[in-house]
Design a protein around this motif. Structure first.
Motif, short mmCIF file in Angstrom:
data_model
loop_
_atom_site.label_atom_id
_atom_site.label_comp_id
_atom_site.label_asym_id
_atom_site.label_seq_id
_atom_site.Cartn_x
_atom_site.Cartn_y
_atom_site.Cartn_z
N LEU A 213 -2.59 -1.70 10.88
CA LEU A 213 -3.48 -1.62 9.74
C LEU A 213 -2.75 -2.16 8.51
O LEU A 213 -1.75 -1.58 8.08
N PRO A 214 -3.20 -3.29 7.95
CA PRO A 214 -2.50 -3.91 6.82
C PRO A 214 -2.75 -3.13 5.53
O PRO A 214 -3.85 -3.12 5.00
N ALA A 215 -1.72 -2.51 5.02
CA ALA A 215 -1.84 -1.60 3.88
C ALA A 215 -1.51 -2.30 2.57
O ALA A 215 -1.28 -3.51 2.52
N SER A 216 -1.48 -1.54 1.49
CA SER A 216 -1.23 -2.07 0.15
C SER A 216 0.15 -1.69 -0.34
O SER A 216 0.65 -0.61 -0.04
N ALA A 217 0.78 -2.58 -1.10
CA ALA A 217 2.10 -2.33 -1.66
C ALA A 217 1.98 -1.66 -3.02
O ALA A 217 0.90 -1.56 -3.61
N TRP A 218 3.12 -1.21 -3.53
CA TRP A 218 3.16 -0.45 -4.79
C TRP A 218 2.45 -1.16 -5.94
O TRP A 218 1.65 -0.52 -6.65
N PRO A 219 2.67 -2.44 -6.21
CA PRO A 219 2.00 -3.06 -7.37
C PRO A 219 0.53 -3.39 -7.13
O PRO A 219 -0.12 -3.93 -8.02
N GLU A 220 0.01 -3.05 -5.96
CA GLU A 220 -1.37 -3.39 -5.63
C GLU A 220 -2.31 -2.19 -5.66
O GLU A 220 -3.47 -2.29 -5.26
N LYS A 221 -1.83 -1.04 -6.17
CA LYS A 221 -2.67 0.16 -6.15
C LYS A 221 -2.34 1.08 -7.31
O LYS A 221 -1.28 1.00 -7.92
N MET A 234 3.13 7.41 -13.47
CA MET A 234 1.86 6.78 -13.13
C MET A 234 2.05 5.29 -12.91
O MET A 234 2.79 4.62 -13.62
N GLY A 235 1.39 4.79 -11.88
CA GLY A 235 1.41 3.36 -11.62
C GLY A 235 0.00 2.81 -11.57
O GLY A 235 -0.92 3.48 -11.09
N ARG A 236 -0.19 1.62 -12.10
CA ARG A 236 -1.50 0.97 -12.08
C ARG A 236 -1.40 -0.34 -11.31
O ARG A 236 -0.39 -1.04 -11.37
N ALA A 237 -2.48 -0.69 -10.62
CA ALA A 237 -2.50 -1.93 -9.86
C ALA A 237 -2.30 -3.13 -10.78
O ALA A 237 -2.98 -3.28 -11.79
N ALA A 238 -1.34 -3.99 -10.43
CA ALA A 238 -1.04 -5.17 -11.24
C ALA A 238 -1.34 -6.47 -10.50
O ALA A 238 -1.39 -7.53 -11.11
N LEU A 239 -1.52 -6.37 -9.18
CA LEU A 239 -1.77 -7.56 -8.36
C LEU A 239 -2.97 -7.33 -7.46
O LEU A 239 -3.21 -6.20 -7.04
N PRO A 240 -3.72 -8.37 -7.13
CA PRO A 240 -4.83 -8.23 -6.19
C PRO A 240 -4.29 -8.03 -4.77
O PRO A 240 -3.17 -8.42 -4.46
N LEU A 241 -5.10 -7.45 -3.93
CA LEU A 241 -4.71 -7.26 -2.54
C LEU A 241 -4.67 -8.61 -1.82
O LEU A 241 -5.60 -9.41 -1.95
N PRO A 242 -3.62 -8.89 -1.06
CA PRO A 242 -3.52 -10.17 -0.36
C PRO A 242 -4.25 -10.15 0.97
O PRO A 242 -4.32 -9.13 1.65
#
Length: 359
Positions: A213-221, A234-242
């Motif tokens: 299952l292809p998941a999301s990385a830290w900067p993507e969520k 707190m972290g905010r998504a900075a990149l779109p999901l590839p």
């Protein structure tokens, strides 16, 4: 260092007499381990070992930090015990600037532990064997919970070899590289009847998987991480999901819905809010002052029983395997992971979530 400190009587005698046990046994056991004897093994000159031991013992305050290389060593438990003994005999504990400080291996291990990802605890380290606490979470989540402690990582691999566990769902972990006995762990992964791996790369563990299952990385969520000092960031998504990657919460929630759970989270913030409410309620319940006021949990289930090791103790063949696109079959256990190099112009539509806490 213990040999030098005890031999030169640099230890805190008052603290030892008041707060410790079996000091005489410890002193006797470390007699053979002189700096001269240990120098060839640890690669440090005897005079340096003595100087470090004296400096630590005589310091007004001293802290011991150690990382995963110490605790995950073959003799990790003994290593930790030696460090504990070192702090105790010098009285370097219980005061500002003293103590033992094991460093976590990943950025959110502390947060994951606080949130209940340890197999014998609910969130905030409430025991699964505590009937009152368990009743609180059963009422909040609308399910029947297993009163038995779950298995540790080492016990899981042993149980796989013993044919007690047939399938596993591994998320963001790489036991084929991180377990202390790699041959034992890899043999267990190969022995499984079904393995699902959720990760952002084709890890060594994913090479054994039936489904990736292809998941999301830290900067993507969106989400939070908690460091060892329990500071929440707190972290905010900075990149779109590839490519065909998806948010972790979306994957988990979609899978839960397909096995009969009515999970309806719209955003990671709802998960955070529920944790805060449920944990506060559990604290009150444990103290005998449970409050009836609470928000409604997005989790509601039919009359199903979810044991502590659902993914490990039951066959998962009933889960649909023909999910379109983003779920990739790996029938040969050697196929490549879904690509993350091709970025789409916009993230895939997520019907139920926009983020999840980073593991």
């Amino acid at each position: 260092m213990l040999n030098v400190i005890i031999g030169e009587k640099l230890y805190d005698q008052q603290y030892v007499q008041t707060y410790t046990e079996d000091f005489d046994k410890l002193a006797e056991s470390v007699k053979p381990f002189t700096p001269e004897e240990m120098s060839p093994i640890c690669g440090i000159e005897p005079d340096v070992l003595r100087n470090v031991a004296r400096t630590f013992a005589r310091a007004e305050s001293a802290i011991i930090f150690w990382g995963m290389g110490v605790s995950q060593h073959t003799h990790g438990t003994d290593n930790a015990r030696c460090l504990i003994a070192l702090s105790l005999i010098c009285g370097q504990i219980g005061r500002p600037g003293t103590g033992l400080h094991p460093l976590r291996g990943q950025n959110n291990v502390q947060g994951a532990s606080d949130a209940g990802l340890i197999p014998m605890f609910f969130p905030d380290y409430k025991s699964v064997e505590d009937a009152e606490i368990r009743a609180k979470y059963e009422a909040a989540w609308g399910v029947t919970l297993d009163p038995k402690r779950g298995k540790t990582v080492v016990e899981i691999m042993d149980a796989v070899h013993a044919d007690e566990i047939k399938g596993m769902y591994i998320m963001g972990e790489n036991p084929a590289m991180s377990d202390p006995d790699l041959n034992h762990a890899r043999g267990a992964l190969a022995h499984l009847e079904h393995l699902v791996v959720q990760d952002i790369f084709l890890t060594e563990t994913a090479s054994y998987a039936d489904v990736i299952l292809p998941a999301s990385a830290w900067p993507e969520k969106d989400g939070t991480v908690t460091n060892t000092n329990r500071q929440v960031q707190m972290g905010r998504a900075a990149l779109p999901l590839p490519g065909e990657a998806r948010q972790d919460l979306w994957i988990i929630q979609d899978l839960a819905q397909r096995i009969g759970c009515n999970w309806n989270y719209k955003h990671v913030g709802e998960v955070f809010t529920e944790m805060a409410v449920d944990d506060a309620g559990a604290r009150q319940h444990h103290a005998g002052t449970a409050s009836s006021a609470r928000t409604t949990s997005p989790i509601r289930s039919t009359a199903r029983t979810f044991p502590a090791a659902t993914w490990c103790s039951t066959r998962v063949s009933r889960v649909p395997m023909a999910w379109p696109g983003w779920l990739q079959r790996n029938s040969r256990r050697r196929t490549r992971c879904p690509t993350r190099s091709t970025r789409s112009s916009s993230p895939p539509a997520a019907s139920s979530s926009t983020g999840t806490p980073a593991r």
